[in-house]
Design an enzyme around this catalytic site. Structure first.
Site, PDB file in Angstrom:
ATOM      1  N   ASP A  26      -1.163   5.318  -1.295  1.00 23.31           N
ATOM      2  CA  ASP A  26      -2.013   4.244  -1.817  1.00 23.31           C
ATOM      3  C   ASP A  26      -3.095   3.841  -0.813  1.00 23.31           C
ATOM      4  O   ASP A  26      -2.910   3.961   0.394  1.00 23.31           O
ATOM      5  CB  ASP A  26      -1.129   3.037  -2.172  1.00 23.31           C
ATOM      6  CG  ASP A  26      -1.841   2.049  -3.075  1.00 23.31           C
ATOM      7  OD1 ASP A  26      -2.806   2.440  -3.759  1.00 23.31           O
ATOM      8  OD2 ASP A  26      -1.419   0.875  -3.101  1.00 23.31           O
ATOM      9  N   ASN A  74      -1.702   4.790 -14.174  1.00 24.21           N
ATOM     10  CA  ASN A  74      -3.038   5.187 -13.691  1.00 24.21           C
ATOM     11  C   ASN A  74      -3.919   5.776 -14.789  1.00 24.21           C
ATOM     12  O   ASN A  74      -5.148   5.836 -14.637  1.00 24.21           O
ATOM     13  CB  ASN A  74      -2.944   6.174 -12.511  1.00 24.21           C
ATOM     14  CG  ASN A  74      -2.407   5.577 -11.222  1.00 24.21           C
ATOM     15  OD1 ASN A  74      -1.786   6.262 -10.418  1.00 24.21           O
ATOM     16  ND2 ASN A  74      -2.640   4.279 -10.989  1.00 24.21           N
TER      17      ASN A  74
HETATM   18  C1  IPE Z   1       0.772   3.590  -7.059  1.00 21.74           C
HETATM   19  O1  IPE Z   1      -0.450   3.069  -6.644  1.00 21.74           O
HETATM   20  C2  IPE Z   1       0.578   4.913  -7.727  1.00 21.74           C
HETATM   21  C3  IPE Z   1       0.136   5.992  -6.862  1.00 21.74           C
HETATM   22  C4  IPE Z   1      -0.044   5.936  -5.595  1.00 21.74           C
HETATM   23  C5  IPE Z   1      -0.065   7.245  -7.524  1.00 21.74           C
HETATM   24  P1  IPE Z   1      -1.260   2.046  -7.552  1.00 21.74           P
HETATM   25  O2  IPE Z   1      -2.467   1.680  -6.804  1.00 21.74           O
HETATM   26  O3  IPE Z   1      -1.441   2.606  -8.904  1.00 21.74           O
HETATM   27  O4  IPE Z   1      -0.233   0.828  -7.649  1.00 21.74           O
HETATM   28  P2  IPE Z   1      -0.496  -0.705  -7.915  1.00 21.74           P
HETATM   29  O5  IPE Z   1      -1.423  -0.799  -9.085  1.00 21.74           O
HETATM   30  O6  IPE Z   1      -1.099  -1.259  -6.675  1.00 21.74           O
HETATM   31  O7  IPE Z   1       0.867  -1.272  -8.158  1.00 21.74           O
HETATM   32  C1  IPE Z   2      -4.060   5.644  -4.571  1.00 18.87           C
HETATM   33  O1  IPE Z   2      -5.169   4.928  -4.174  1.00 18.87           O
HETATM   34  C2  IPE Z   2      -4.405   6.804  -5.463  1.00 18.87           C
HETATM   35  C3  IPE Z   2      -3.963   6.633  -6.854  1.00 18.87           C
HETATM   36  C4  IPE Z   2      -3.308   5.610  -7.336  1.00 18.87           C
HETATM   37  C5  IPE Z   2      -4.300   7.693  -7.763  1.00 18.87           C
HETATM   38  P1  IPE Z   2      -5.801   3.763  -5.051  1.00 18.87           P
HETATM   39  O2  IPE Z   2      -6.846   4.370  -5.913  1.00 18.87           O
HETATM   40  O3  IPE Z   2      -4.762   3.018  -5.780  1.00 18.87           O
HETATM   41  O4  IPE Z   2      -6.450   2.900  -3.922  1.00 18.87           O
HETATM   42  P2  IPE Z   2      -6.504   1.320  -3.842  1.00 18.87           P
HETATM   43  O5  IPE Z   2      -5.102   0.811  -3.982  1.00 18.87           O
HETATM   44  O6  IPE Z   2      -7.389   0.861  -4.951  1.00 18.87           O
HETATM   45  O7  IPE Z   2      -7.072   1.044  -2.497  1.00 18.87           O
HETATM   46 MG    MG Z   3      -3.673   1.382  -5.288  1.00 18.99          MG
END
Ligand code: IPE
Ligand code: IPE
Ligand code: MG
Length: 247
Positions: A26, A74
């Site tokens: 993340d 996602n």
């Molecule tokens: C969790 O991250 C899913 C992945 C890393 C694939 P998210 O960014 O989707 O999670 P939330 O929304 O902060 O809970």
């Molecule tokens: C994790 O990074 C990747 C996926 C969930 C696919 P994020 O896209 O959630 O990054 P943040 O949490 O917005 O920084």
């Molecule tokens: Mg995220």
């Protein structure tokens, strides 16, 4: 140059390594935002970290590395972001084939894979088939994965078995439940690492992490390094895992 003592693999005890490491990758979006860049650039940078951490895991001797790359939730992100992530994923799957073959890594994927775009699904299937004989490490990608969906799917499978009479309800044990999850046959994660600082599970491996040691780091995934990974593993080795017992 290298005067400060840098931690490396040799600093880990060869016994007492986690068999299964799970990582919630993340922080890509925030990494990009901080630099006034597009979120997609953050995802691109994040895929370089994937390469580095896969390599380190293989060198360390981790048996299963599960990476949360895309959740069922996602899919609700903007179309442009979802499609950029799918393109990156397809590119990764093709580009890393030789690396996986050279390093005896078997690719596996968990999640609602049928929801992936056809091109991505095909690239995934091809990489899985090409690496199926490899046995040093499983790189397990959680794609279109959701823990609740996985539990519902397991419940349906087991209900069907009871209904058809192939088992009765007393045969439903924790072991049977584990077998019918996407991760059936794999050990549960010993350790769960979440970069990006969020103190939550985000629907990841809900059943399997019951006794995982949890590490949350504020480092955003694109900045996560081999060195920090080894530090976390070292810290893991100093923890006492009690599993509810004493001593
Ligand atoms: C969790 O991250 C899913 C992945 C890393 C694939 P998210 O960014 O989707 O999670 P939330 O929304 O902060 O809970
Ligand atoms: C994790 O990074 C990747 C996926 C969930 C696919 P994020 O896209 O959630 O990054 P943040 O949490 O917005 O920084
Ligand atoms: Mg995220």
């Amino acid at each position: 140059m290298n005067s400060s003592k840098e931690i490396d693999i040799k600093d880990l005890e060869p016994v007492n390594l986690p068999a299964h490491v799970a990582i919630i990758m993340d922080g890509n979006g925030r990494w990009a935002k901080k630099r006034l860049m597009n979120r997609i650039t953050g995802h691109e940078k994040g895929s370089d970290t994937v390469r580095e951490i896969v390599k380190a895991s293989r060198e360390i001797g981790i048996k299963v590395l599960t990476l949360y790359a895309f959740s069922t939730e996602n899919w609700q992100r903007p179309k442009t972001e979802v499609s950029a992530l799918m393109t990156l994923l397809e590119r990764f799957l093709i580009k890393e084939r030789n690396e996986m073959l050279d390093n005896n890594i078997r690719l596996n994927a968990i999640g609602q894979l049928e929801r992936l775009p056809k091109k991505v699904f095909t690239a995934l299937q091809e990489s899985i088939n090409l690496t199926e004989k490899n046995d040093k490490m499983i790189l397990n990608l959680a794609l279109s994965y959701g823990g609740r969906e996985e539990i519902v799917r397991m419940t349906r499978e087991i209900s069907q078995m009871v209904k058809s009479g192939s088992i009765n309800e007393n045969s439903i044990t924790p072991e049977l439940v584990s077998q019918h999850l996407y991760t059936g046959g794999m050990p549960d994660p010993d350790i769960l690492i979440r970069p990006g600082g969020e103190m939550r599970i985000s629907n990841f491996l809900l059943w399997q992490i019951s006794y995982a040691e949890i590490f949350v780091t504020d480092t955003l995934w694109p900045d996560f390094s081999r060195e920090e990974y080894i530090k976390i593993l070292k810290d893991y080795q100093s923890r006492e895992r009690r599993f509810g017992k004493v001593e």
